[in-house]
Design a protein around this motif. Structure first.
Motif, short mmCIF file in Angstrom:
data_model
loop_
_atom_site.label_atom_id
_atom_site.label_comp_id
_atom_site.label_asym_id
_atom_site.label_seq_id
_atom_site.Cartn_x
_atom_site.Cartn_y
_atom_site.Cartn_z
N SER A 139 -24.78 -6.44 -29.35
CA SER A 139 -24.35 -6.34 -27.95
C SER A 139 -23.90 -4.93 -27.61
CB SER A 139 -23.20 -7.32 -27.68
OG SER A 139 -23.61 -8.65 -27.90
N GLY A 140 -23.55 -4.15 -28.64
CA GLY A 140 -23.09 -2.80 -28.42
C GLY A 140 -24.17 -1.74 -28.48
N VAL A 141 -25.42 -2.15 -28.67
CA VAL A 141 -26.51 -1.18 -28.78
C VAL A 141 -26.90 -0.62 -27.42
CG1 VAL A 141 -28.91 -0.83 -29.53
CG2 VAL A 141 -27.38 -2.26 -30.89
N ARG A 142 -27.04 -1.50 -26.42
CA ARG A 142 -27.33 -1.08 -25.05
C ARG A 142 -26.51 -1.92 -24.08
NH1 ARG A 142 -32.41 1.60 -24.65
NH2 ARG A 142 -31.85 2.05 -22.48
N GLY A 143 -26.12 -1.32 -22.98
CA GLY A 143 -25.38 -2.07 -21.97
C GLY A 143 -26.28 -3.02 -21.21
N ARG A 144 -25.93 -4.33 -21.24
CA ARG A 144 -26.72 -5.34 -20.53
C ARG A 144 -25.79 -6.16 -19.64
NH1 ARG A 144 -27.80 -8.18 -25.26
NH2 ARG A 144 -28.37 -9.94 -23.94
N LYS A 145 -26.31 -6.54 -18.48
CA LYS A 145 -25.42 -7.12 -17.47
C LYS A 145 -24.76 -8.43 -17.91
CE LYS A 145 -29.37 -8.99 -14.81
NZ LYS A 145 -30.46 -8.13 -15.31
N SER A 146 -25.33 -9.11 -18.90
CA SER A 146 -24.77 -10.39 -19.31
C SER A 146 -23.52 -10.25 -20.18
CB SER A 146 -25.81 -11.21 -20.06
OG SER A 146 -26.18 -10.55 -21.27
N ASN A 147 -23.35 -9.10 -20.84
CA ASN A 147 -22.22 -9.01 -21.79
C ASN A 147 -21.73 -7.58 -22.00
OD1 ASN A 147 -24.26 -7.87 -23.28
ND2 ASN A 147 -24.08 -9.23 -25.04
N PHE A 148 -21.81 -6.75 -20.97
CA PHE A 148 -21.55 -5.33 -21.21
C PHE A 148 -20.09 -4.99 -21.50
CE2 PHE A 148 -21.36 -5.83 -16.58
CZ PHE A 148 -20.21 -5.15 -16.23
N ILE A 149 -19.16 -5.84 -21.09
CA ILE A 149 -17.75 -5.53 -21.40
C ILE A 149 -17.48 -5.78 -22.88
CG2 ILE A 149 -15.34 -6.09 -20.93
CD1 ILE A 149 -16.09 -6.55 -18.04
N TYR A 150 -17.88 -6.95 -23.37
CA TYR A 150 -17.79 -7.20 -24.81
C TYR A 150 -18.60 -6.15 -25.57
CZ TYR A 150 -18.76 -9.47 -29.32
OH TYR A 150 -18.90 -9.72 -30.66
N GLY A 151 -19.81 -5.89 -25.09
CA GLY A 151 -20.68 -4.91 -25.76
C GLY A 151 -20.07 -3.52 -25.82
N SER A 152 -19.32 -3.16 -24.78
CA SER A 152 -18.71 -1.82 -24.77
C SER A 152 -17.66 -1.68 -25.86
CB SER A 152 -18.10 -1.52 -23.40
OG SER A 152 -16.95 -2.33 -23.16
N THR A 153 -16.94 -2.78 -26.16
CA THR A 153 -15.94 -2.71 -27.23
C THR A 153 -16.62 -2.56 -28.59
OG1 THR A 153 -15.80 -5.13 -27.61
CG2 THR A 153 -14.40 -4.20 -25.89
N LYS A 154 -17.77 -3.20 -28.76
CA LYS A 154 -18.50 -3.10 -30.02
C LYS A 154 -19.20 -1.74 -30.15
CE LYS A 154 -17.58 -7.04 -31.98
NZ LYS A 154 -16.88 -7.08 -33.28
N ALA A 155 -19.68 -1.20 -29.03
CA ALA A 155 -20.28 0.13 -29.04
C ALA A 155 -19.24 1.17 -29.44
CB ALA A 155 -20.86 0.46 -27.67
N ALA A 156 -18.05 1.06 -28.87
CA ALA A 156 -16.98 1.99 -29.21
C ALA A 156 -16.61 1.89 -30.69
CB ALA A 156 -15.75 1.72 -28.34
N PHE A 157 -16.55 0.66 -31.20
CA PHE A 157 -16.19 0.46 -32.61
C PHE A 157 -17.26 1.04 -33.53
CE2 PHE A 157 -15.44 -2.62 -36.29
CZ PHE A 157 -14.34 -1.92 -36.75
N THR A 158 -18.51 0.86 -33.16
CA THR A 158 -19.60 1.43 -33.97
C THR A 158 -19.50 2.95 -34.01
OG1 THR A 158 -21.08 -0.42 -33.47
CG2 THR A 158 -22.10 1.61 -34.23
N GLN A 159 -19.23 3.57 -32.87
CA GLN A 159 -19.12 5.03 -32.83
C GLN A 159 -17.92 5.53 -33.64
OE1 GLN A 159 -21.46 7.15 -31.59
NE2 GLN A 159 -22.57 5.22 -31.38
N TYR A 160 -16.84 4.77 -33.58
CA TYR A 160 -15.67 5.10 -34.41
C TYR A 160 -16.04 5.06 -35.89
CZ TYR A 160 -11.52 4.11 -37.19
OH TYR A 160 -10.57 4.12 -38.18
N LEU A 161 -16.73 4.01 -36.31
CA LEU A 161 -17.11 3.88 -37.71
C LEU A 161 -18.05 5.01 -38.13
CD1 LEU A 161 -17.72 0.02 -37.82
CD2 LEU A 161 -15.85 1.25 -38.94
#
Length: 242
Positions: A139-161
């Motif tokens: 969900s954090g790979v690309r922003g999609r309208k169905s889950n972009f808020i959850y996805g944004s938290t996972k995208a941020a976590f991936t970039q942190y890692l």
């Protein structure tokens, strides 16, 4: 402590994390299982007849940042491996209309991970630390309208890692990001998901427990294909996804 290796699992009450407990013990690890829901973990330990010499249940609240340093300082032993498996999900429409749910996803999925993993990573007195694993999501790979808020938290976590991996490379500490698709877990109960794409928790746990040197680990070949497509898909087509 007679065990050769120790693992700290943060957010250990998730279905995947519980399978990790079993598989790490099978590999001879001493497991420190940390969660807010210690009662559920105690029931799990009893149900599987796990020896108390092999697993220690600890209270950990991902959202209580002020407690994280003390939690780490009081660990019975410092870990060889730390796994951040804590997660929280509300549906996107709810998160859009009520910031409380959006904020809790940010606190648990991203901020809590950064808080405790910074403490783990920066303890240079722990000569045992060899690996940090974070559970992220497709969900954090690309922003999609169905889950972009959850996805944004996972995208941020991936970039942190990803950055943490670079930070720790000189100390030969490996950082892995598990980029995971649909799993048959309680967090996904009630969601309309493609049955052919759903993975079992014990299957996903195998990729965590047997993580290699690669940064991005995507369990299941179908999800690897989806991951690669999402990475290269033009924005105009991403916008048409659900």
């Amino acid at each position: 402590m007679n065990h050769d290796k120790n693992v700290l699992i943060l957010g250990a009450n998730s279905d995947v994390a519980k399978q990790c407990i079993l598989q790490y013990i099978e590999k001879g690890f001493y497991v420190m299982a940390a969660s807010r829901n210690t009662v559920s973990l105690e029931s799990f330990v009893k149900e599987h007849h796990l020896e108390t010499s092999k697993v220690k249940i600890l209270y950990f609240d991902a959202e209580d940042f002020n407690s994280h340093q003390q939690f780490y300082d009081e660990l019975p032993v410092k870990p060889h491996i730390a796994v951040y498996a804590a997660g929280f999900l509300v549906d996107n429409s709810t998160a859009l209309q009520d910031f409380k749910g959006a904020k809790q996803m940010m606190l648990v999925n991203y901020m809590g991970g950064v808080s405790i993993l910074n403490i783990v990573a920066m303890d240079e007195s722990n000569r045992n630390l060899e690996r940090i694993i974070g559970l992220s999501s497709l969900s954090g790979v690309r922003g999609r309208k169905s889950n972009f808020i959850y996805g944004s938290t996972k995208a941020a976590f991936t970039q942190y890692l990803a950055g943490l991996r670079q930070e720790l490379s000189d100390r030969k500490i490996i950082v892995n990001a598990l980029v995971i698709g649909y799993i048959r877990t309680k967090i996904n109960e009630g969601l309309q998901l493609n049955e052919s794409l759903i993975m079992e928790p014990d299957y996903v746990a195998q990729f965590i427990v047997n993580a290699g040197k690669s940064f991005t680990i995507v369990p299941n070949f179908k999800w690897k294909i989806i991951y690669c497509i999402l990475k290269i898909l033009p924005e105009s087509l991403v916008a048409k996804l659900p």
